[in-house]
Design an enzyme around this catalytic site. Structure first.
Site, PDB file in Angstrom:
ATOM      1  N   ASP A   1       0.831  -1.202   0.000  1.00 55.86           N
ATOM      2  CA  ASP A   1       0.000   0.000   0.000  1.00 55.86           C
ATOM      3  C   ASP A   1       0.869   1.256   0.000  1.00 55.86           C
ATOM      4  OD1 ASP A   1      -2.285   1.540   0.041  1.00 55.86           O
ATOM      5  OD2 ASP A   1      -2.550   1.393   2.203  1.00 55.86           O
ATOM      6  N   GLY A   2       0.423   2.279  -0.720  1.00 59.91           N
ATOM      7  CA  GLY A   2       1.090   3.572  -0.679  1.00 59.91           C
ATOM      8  C   GLY A   2       1.648   4.066  -1.992  1.00 59.91           C
ATOM      9  N   ASN A   3       1.452   3.320  -3.078  1.00 56.64           N
ATOM     10  CA  ASN A   3       1.985   3.740  -4.377  1.00 56.64           C
ATOM     11  C   ASN A   3       1.422   5.091  -4.821  1.00 56.64           C
ATOM     12  OD1 ASN A   3       3.448   1.381  -4.539  1.00 56.64           O
ATOM     13  ND2 ASN A   3       2.065   0.377  -5.983  1.00 56.64           N
TER      14      ASN A   3
ATOM     15  N   ARG B   1       0.008   7.507  -2.997  1.00 52.59           N
ATOM     16  CA  ARG B   1       0.435   8.603  -2.133  1.00 52.59           C
ATOM     17  C   ARG B   1       1.905   8.963  -2.373  1.00 52.59           C
ATOM     18  NH1 ARG B   1      -1.009   6.206   3.357  1.00 52.59           N
ATOM     19  NH2 ARG B   1      -1.337   4.319   2.134  1.00 52.59           N
ATOM     20  N   TRP B   2       2.712   7.946  -2.670  1.00 53.23           N
ATOM     21  CA  TRP B   2       4.119   8.187  -3.004  1.00 53.23           C
ATOM     22  C   TRP B   2       4.218   9.079  -4.243  1.00 53.23           C
ATOM     23  CZ3 TRP B   2       7.376   7.408  -7.119  1.00 53.23           C
ATOM     24  CH2 TRP B   2       8.744   7.397  -6.868  1.00 53.23           C
TER      25      TRP B   2
ATOM     26  N   HIS C   1       3.075   3.185  -9.074  1.00 49.57           N
ATOM     27  CA  HIS C   1       3.003   1.738  -9.268  1.00 49.57           C
ATOM     28  C   HIS C   1       4.302   1.205  -9.881  1.00 49.57           C
ATOM     29  CE1 HIS C   1      -1.093   1.749  -7.994  1.00 49.57           C
ATOM     30  NE2 HIS C   1      -1.509   2.488  -9.006  1.00 49.57           N
TER      31      HIS C   1
ATOM     32  N   SER D   1      -9.996  -7.460  -5.997  1.00 55.64           N
ATOM     33  CA  SER D   1     -11.237  -7.506  -6.771  1.00 55.64           C
ATOM     34  C   SER D   1     -11.985  -6.180  -6.689  1.00 55.64           C
ATOM     35  CB  SER D   1     -12.119  -8.659  -6.260  1.00 55.64           C
ATOM     36  OG  SER D   1     -12.251  -8.625  -4.857  1.00 55.64           O
ATOM     37  N   GLU D   2     -11.650  -5.344  -5.698  1.00 55.86           N
ATOM     38  CA  GLU D   2     -12.265  -4.023  -5.561  1.00 55.86           C
ATOM     39  C   GLU D   2     -11.526  -2.941  -6.359  1.00 55.86           C
ATOM     40  OE1 GLU D   2     -13.670  -6.708  -2.871  1.00 55.86           O
ATOM     41  OE2 GLU D   2     -11.605  -5.995  -2.714  1.00 55.86           O
TER      42      GLU D   2
ATOM     43  N   TRP E   1     -10.973  -2.660  -9.386  1.00 59.03           N
ATOM     44  CA  TRP E   1     -11.590  -2.311 -10.671  1.00 59.03           C
ATOM     45  C   TRP E   1     -12.377  -1.006 -10.566  1.00 59.03           C
ATOM     46  CZ3 TRP E   1      -9.753  -4.862 -14.634  1.00 59.03           C
ATOM     47  CH2 TRP E   1      -9.331  -6.186 -14.498  1.00 59.03           C
TER      48      TRP E   1
ATOM     49  N   LEU F   1      12.376 -19.848  -3.717  1.00 58.39           N
ATOM     50  CA  LEU F   1      11.221 -19.134  -3.172  1.00 58.39           C
ATOM     51  C   LEU F   1      10.012 -19.269  -4.090  1.00 58.39           C
ATOM     52  CD1 LEU F   1      10.117 -16.933  -1.099  1.00 58.39           C
ATOM     53  CD2 LEU F   1      10.856 -15.256  -2.828  1.00 58.39           C
TER      54      LEU F   1
END
Length: 249
Positions: A21-23, A25-26, A38, A67-68, A70, A132
């Site tokens: 989270d925060g792309n 606002r950055w 992003h 899913s939200e 969109w 990984l």
């Protein structure tokens, strides 16, 4: 739900999940378009992968697109889709070179055929890697995951393949898209918010939560290492007392 045995110190988590989270606002702080935030977040993904691989984390699950999401402005959604396609074609080569296995979880049906094909090709390229496991949650929602698992089980009941009494937590977990991997030991959320936002709702039942005020594009190696260090100092009890854990019960 299977509970792993825990010592007083939890050491390295086997499975780490991250709400990135925060792309936006950055980017806003820098007077840049959302897409720039992003794109900058890709570097933080690389850092998370590198730190987790070095620490011997087995599974890393990243919440890339809910899913939200969109509902966001169409220009931002389109930019995200372009970035996702670019990453699948470019970044996956680096993942493959470093023995990382890529898996994508979520409802793919809403994505373009080109993007769905890129997902398939990326997974196939890395399918035999033994390092990984990187899970990307795309068009994913925790409620959707529980719903689709429930629908699968209901279909089996209707087909007389199982009885209602056979429905257990283990059966439900086996139908979730994160199966066969264990639930996350640690869930990190960056950007200062304090919620899980419909991410892995079933799987996070006993997960340790770690919230950081750092915006995702700035959440690099040191920040990721700090989150793992914080986890290592915790005691996981799963409903037991500290005394029971210390006595090895």
């Amino acid at each position: 739900m299977k509970m792993p045995k825990q010592s007083q110190a939890t050491s390295v988590p086997r499975h780490v999940a991250i709400i990135m989270d925060g792309n936006n606002r950055w980017a806003k702080k820098r007077l840049l378009p959302h897409a720039a935030g992003h794109k900058a977040g890709v570097a933080a993904v690389r850092a998370a992968v590198e730190v987790c691989a070095e620490a011997n984390v087995k599974v890393l699950t990243l919440f890339a697109f809910s899913s939200e999401n969109w509902q966001r402005p169409i220009t931002e959604v389109q930019a995200l889709m372009r970035l996702f396609l670019w990453a699948l074609k470019q970044e996956v080569k680096k993942l493959n070179q470093h023995n990382v296995q890529l898996k994508i979880i979520g409802d793919r049906s809403a994505f373009s055929e080109e993007l769905q094909q890129a997902m398939h090709e990326a997974e196939m390229l890395t399918a035999n890697n033994q390092g990984l496991i990187l899970q990307i949650a795309a068009n994913y929602g925790g409620q959707w995951d529980i719903l689709q698992a429930t629908q699968k089980i209901a279909s089996q009941v209707l087909a007389n393949e199982i009885q209602v009494d056979n429905i257990t937590t283990d059966l439900i977990e086996s139908k979730l898209v994160t199966s066969p991997f264990s639930s996350p030991d640690l869930c990190i959320r960056t950007g200062g918010e304090r919620r899980v936002s419909n991410f892995l709702l079933w799987q996070l039942a006993y997960t340790e939560l770690y919230f950081s005020d750092v915006l995702w594009p700035d959440f690099k190696h040191e920040a990721m290492q700090a989150a793992l260090a914080d986890y290592s100092a915790r005691q996981r009890r799963f409903g037991k007392t500290s005394e029971q854990i210390e006595q090895g019960e």
